[in-house]
Scaffold this active site. Sequence first.
Site, mmCIF file in Angstrom:
data_model
loop_
_atom_site.group_PDB
_atom_site.id
_atom_site.type_symbol
_atom_site.label_atom_id
_atom_site.label_comp_id
_atom_site.label_asym_id
_atom_site.label_seq_id
_atom_site.Cartn_x
_atom_site.Cartn_y
_atom_site.Cartn_z
ATOM 1 C CB SER A 90 0.182 7.889 -4.467
ATOM 2 O OG SER A 90 1.115 7.357 -5.378
HETATM 3 N N1 SAH Z 1 1.871 8.422 -9.971
HETATM 4 C C1 SAH Z 1 0.769 7.472 -10.098
HETATM 5 C C2 SAH Z 1 0.855 6.322 -9.140
HETATM 6 C C3 SAH Z 1 2.090 5.525 -9.308
HETATM 7 S S1 SAH Z 1 1.929 3.782 -9.149
HETATM 8 C C4 SAH Z 1 -0.566 8.172 -9.944
HETATM 9 O O1 SAH Z 1 -0.606 9.358 -9.623
HETATM 10 O O2 SAH Z 1 -1.584 7.511 -10.174
HETATM 11 C C5 SAH Z 1 3.483 3.398 -9.857
HETATM 12 C C6 SAH Z 1 3.489 3.300 -11.361
HETATM 13 O O3 SAH Z 1 4.827 3.125 -11.761
HETATM 14 C C7 SAH Z 1 2.709 2.116 -11.897
HETATM 15 O O4 SAH Z 1 1.762 2.542 -12.825
HETATM 16 C C8 SAH Z 1 3.797 1.249 -12.547
HETATM 17 O O5 SAH Z 1 3.355 0.568 -13.703
HETATM 18 C C9 SAH Z 1 4.843 2.280 -12.888
HETATM 19 N N2 SAH Z 1 6.209 1.759 -13.089
HETATM 20 C C10 SAH Z 1 6.858 0.766 -12.443
HETATM 21 N N3 SAH Z 1 8.103 0.602 -12.916
HETATM 22 C C11 SAH Z 1 8.266 1.535 -13.903
HETATM 23 C C12 SAH Z 1 9.325 1.873 -14.787
HETATM 24 N N4 SAH Z 1 10.489 1.232 -14.782
HETATM 25 N N5 SAH Z 1 9.124 2.892 -15.650
HETATM 26 C C13 SAH Z 1 7.953 3.564 -15.692
HETATM 27 N N6 SAH Z 1 6.903 3.279 -14.889
HETATM 28 C C14 SAH Z 1 7.055 2.287 -14.002
#
Ligand code: SAH
Length: 239
Positions: A90
């Site tokens: 993000s």
């Molecule tokens: N917090 C992260 C950025 C988030 S991007 C950072 O600091 O880098 C969103 C993430 O959520 C992605 O890696 C994606 O694979 C994950 N994601 C999507 N759906 C999900 C689910 N149901 N459970 C866990 N993770 C999930």
Amino acid sequence: MNRLVLGIFLACLIIVMMFFSYNKNPSSQGNFAQKRESMVQDQIIRRGITDPRVLAALRRVERHEFVPAEARDIAYADHPLSIGYEQTISQPYIVAYMTQAAQLGGEEKVLEIGTGSGYQAAVLAEIVKEVYTVEIVEPLAQSARERVKQLGYKNIFVKHGDGYRGWKEHAPFDVIIVTAAPDEVPEELVRQLKVGGRMVIPLGSVYQELYVIRKTDTGMEKQSLLPVRFVPMVGEGKE
Ligand code: SAH
């Protein structure tokens, strides 16, 4: 005498070589520290983030360690970055904003959904007692686990799994931060939140808004914060 002259000459040579190698390398730690400070000043403070704990955490966490090697030089830029598997780390401001919205005191046990690179987890771990984070893409969970371990975080626990199910064994949590967008608040996550606890979560698909939700004795208080753009929350919870 000759030895003394030779010694001084060698010492000077080493200093000159160190000077040049430092300046030749644009990825030096000094350079990153400078970029990090500019990021905090220009993107975070200027946009109104005031919580000193959040600012201190953003100053400490080495964001360049959380991005792919070829993106290290733009790690502190004012936008999200690709981390592979169609996922992103993000934008720094959004990380700061969500962290501030969680109103952390320092003693919390936090659940993060969507580990991604592990950056948000690291920012949280600088402030709170324990961070439990769940990632659905296994290689991302694995690399984030290794990364935070290598960086010395002992209070971050990474699990590969579907975030719709939370992390029951460690519930209830004081705070839940969701960094992928579901359409609705996942019920199981509300169950795993303490009464009085806060959940910061983006909701929606084409149009998304960030919410802070407070769990009360009788239900939830939901407050809309700002329009955002997150990757969708996938997994079994979604029909
Ligand atoms: N917090 C992260 C950025 C988030 S991007 C950072 O600091 O880098 C969103 C993430 O959520 C992605 O890696 C994606 O694979 C994950 N994601 C999507 N759906 C999900 C689910 N149901 N459970 C866990 N993770 C999930």
